[in-house]
Design a protein around this motif. Sequence first.
Motif, mmCIF file in Angstrom:
data_model
loop_
_atom_site.group_PDB
_atom_site.id
_atom_site.type_symbol
_atom_site.label_atom_id
_atom_site.label_comp_id
_atom_site.label_asym_id
_atom_site.label_seq_id
_atom_site.Cartn_x
_atom_site.Cartn_y
_atom_site.Cartn_z
ATOM 1 N N TRP A 27 0.826 -1.202 0.000
ATOM 2 C CA TRP A 27 0.000 0.000 0.000
ATOM 3 C C TRP A 27 0.864 1.258 0.000
ATOM 4 O O TRP A 27 0.468 2.282 -0.530
ATOM 5 C CB TRP A 27 -0.954 0.009 1.187
ATOM 6 C CG TRP A 27 -2.111 -0.940 1.067
ATOM 7 C CD1 TRP A 27 -2.539 -1.579 -0.062
ATOM 8 C CD2 TRP A 27 -2.986 -1.341 2.111
ATOM 9 N NE1 TRP A 27 -3.624 -2.361 0.219
ATOM 10 C CE2 TRP A 27 -3.930 -2.231 1.546
ATOM 11 C CE3 TRP A 27 -3.075 -1.043 3.456
ATOM 12 C CZ2 TRP A 27 -4.944 -2.815 2.296
ATOM 13 C CZ3 TRP A 27 -4.082 -1.627 4.196
ATOM 14 C CH2 TRP A 27 -5.002 -2.502 3.625
ATOM 15 N N ILE A 28 2.021 1.159 0.629
ATOM 16 C CA ILE A 28 2.944 2.300 0.635
ATOM 17 C C ILE A 28 3.490 2.505 -0.781
ATOM 18 O O ILE A 28 3.502 3.625 -1.301
ATOM 19 C CB ILE A 28 4.087 2.083 1.650
ATOM 20 C CG1 ILE A 28 3.514 2.053 3.078
ATOM 21 C CG2 ILE A 28 5.159 3.166 1.507
ATOM 22 C CD1 ILE A 28 4.496 1.595 4.134
ATOM 23 N N GLU A 29 3.936 1.420 -1.405
ATOM 24 C CA GLU A 29 4.513 1.497 -2.754
ATOM 25 C C GLU A 29 3.475 1.884 -3.804
ATOM 26 O O GLU A 29 3.767 2.661 -4.710
ATOM 27 C CB GLU A 29 5.161 0.166 -3.116
ATOM 28 C CG GLU A 29 6.389 -0.144 -2.299
ATOM 29 C CD GLU A 29 6.881 -1.565 -2.477
ATOM 30 O OE1 GLU A 29 6.336 -2.301 -3.333
ATOM 31 O OE2 GLU A 29 7.808 -1.942 -1.744
ATOM 32 N N GLN A 30 2.267 1.345 -3.699
ATOM 33 C CA GLN A 30 1.194 1.640 -4.655
ATOM 34 C C GLN A 30 0.329 2.743 -4.069
ATOM 35 O O GLN A 30 -0.808 2.516 -3.683
ATOM 36 C CB GLN A 30 0.366 0.388 -4.921
ATOM 37 C CG GLN A 30 1.178 -0.751 -5.463
ATOM 38 C CD GLN A 30 0.481 -2.088 -5.323
ATOM 39 O OE1 GLN A 30 -0.604 -2.208 -4.775
ATOM 40 N NE2 GLN A 30 1.122 -3.126 -5.818
ATOM 41 N N ASP A 31 0.842 3.934 -4.036
ATOM 42 C CA ASP A 31 0.215 5.080 -3.376
ATOM 43 C C ASP A 31 -1.087 5.463 -4.069
ATOM 44 O O ASP A 31 -1.087 6.107 -5.111
ATOM 45 C CB ASP A 31 1.198 6.255 -3.368
ATOM 46 C CG ASP A 31 0.733 7.420 -2.526
ATOM 47 O OD1 ASP A 31 -0.465 7.481 -2.180
ATOM 48 O OD2 ASP A 31 1.572 8.278 -2.224
ATOM 49 N N ASP A 32 -2.223 5.080 -3.453
ATOM 50 C CA ASP A 32 -3.531 5.370 -4.058
ATOM 51 C C ASP A 32 -3.995 6.811 -3.812
ATOM 52 O O ASP A 32 -5.065 7.199 -4.253
ATOM 53 C CB ASP A 32 -4.584 4.389 -3.552
ATOM 54 C CG ASP A 32 -4.863 4.507 -2.058
ATOM 55 O OD1 ASP A 32 -4.155 5.248 -1.363
ATOM 56 O OD2 ASP A 32 -5.793 3.828 -1.586
ATOM 57 N N SER A 33 -3.159 7.612 -3.146
ATOM 58 C CA SER A 33 -3.531 8.995 -2.918
ATOM 59 C C SER A 33 -3.030 9.911 -4.036
ATOM 60 O O SER A 33 -3.364 11.103 -4.055
ATOM 61 C CB SER A 33 -2.994 9.492 -1.568
ATOM 62 O OG SER A 33 -1.584 9.558 -1.582
ATOM 63 N N LEU A 34 -2.264 9.355 -4.963
ATOM 64 C CA LEU A 34 -1.774 10.127 -6.097
ATOM 65 C C LEU A 34 -2.677 9.925 -7.310
ATOM 66 O O LEU A 34 -3.056 8.788 -7.606
ATOM 67 C CB LEU A 34 -0.354 9.707 -6.468
ATOM 68 C CG LEU A 34 0.731 9.987 -5.436
ATOM 69 C CD1 LEU A 34 2.045 9.353 -5.876
ATOM 70 C CD2 LEU A 34 0.901 11.480 -5.236
ATOM 71 N N PRO A 35 -3.019 10.995 -8.021
ATOM 72 C CA PRO A 35 -3.814 10.829 -9.244
ATOM 73 C C PRO A 35 -3.018 10.023 -10.272
ATOM 74 O O PRO A 35 -1.782 10.082 -10.297
ATOM 75 C CB PRO A 35 -4.025 12.262 -9.750
ATOM 76 C CG PRO A 35 -3.702 13.146 -8.594
ATOM 77 C CD PRO A 35 -2.741 12.393 -7.719
ATOM 78 N N ASP A 36 -3.710 9.262 -11.096
ATOM 79 C CA ASP A 36 -3.057 8.467 -12.136
ATOM 80 C C ASP A 36 -2.176 9.368 -13.005
ATOM 81 O O ASP A 36 -2.569 10.469 -13.381
ATOM 82 C CB ASP A 36 -4.089 7.763 -13.016
ATOM 83 C CG ASP A 36 -4.792 6.639 -12.276
ATOM 84 O OD1 ASP A 36 -4.199 6.105 -11.323
ATOM 85 O OD2 ASP A 36 -5.924 6.285 -12.661
#
Length: 161
Positions: A149-158
């Motif tokens: 979850w840290i590596e795949q930061d879902d808080s950043l827009p695509d």
Amino acid sequence: MKRIDKENYYLDIAETVLERSTCLRRQYGAILVKHDEIVSTGYNGAPRGRKNCMDLGYCTRDAMNVPSGERYELCRSVHAEMNAIISAARRDSLDSTLYLAGRDAKTGALLEHATSCSMCRRLIINAGISKVVIRTTPTEYKTVLVEEWIEQDDSLPDGLD
């Protein structure tokens, strides 16, 4: 007689915890475990002292036709993961495991694709929890390493990562 594995043992407890949920949409139960001891539990429901959806007789997000997974700021509930983290001391959450189970409040069906929302993921990361085990069937589960979850930061827009 076959002995239940530890993951299902803790997930069964998380399912019992979710029975305290006051949400009319989704019922979640979470338990935090460290060194094979339960540190804390949590279920989703309104903050202490506030009326919950069961007492009100309606869900604000349902009344506003808000799709699942959107506009969490309109939800009256504190999520199960959040409540488990709030109830634990930081030293007990570091390198712990969070077990999560969810059910549809209307049908009672197990949520096979349950996961933590982006807000809960942030809390899980900052609490120092190392993995999340999520029930997918009555006896199966998936394990998520929080590092993912840290590596795949879902808080950043695509496209902006």
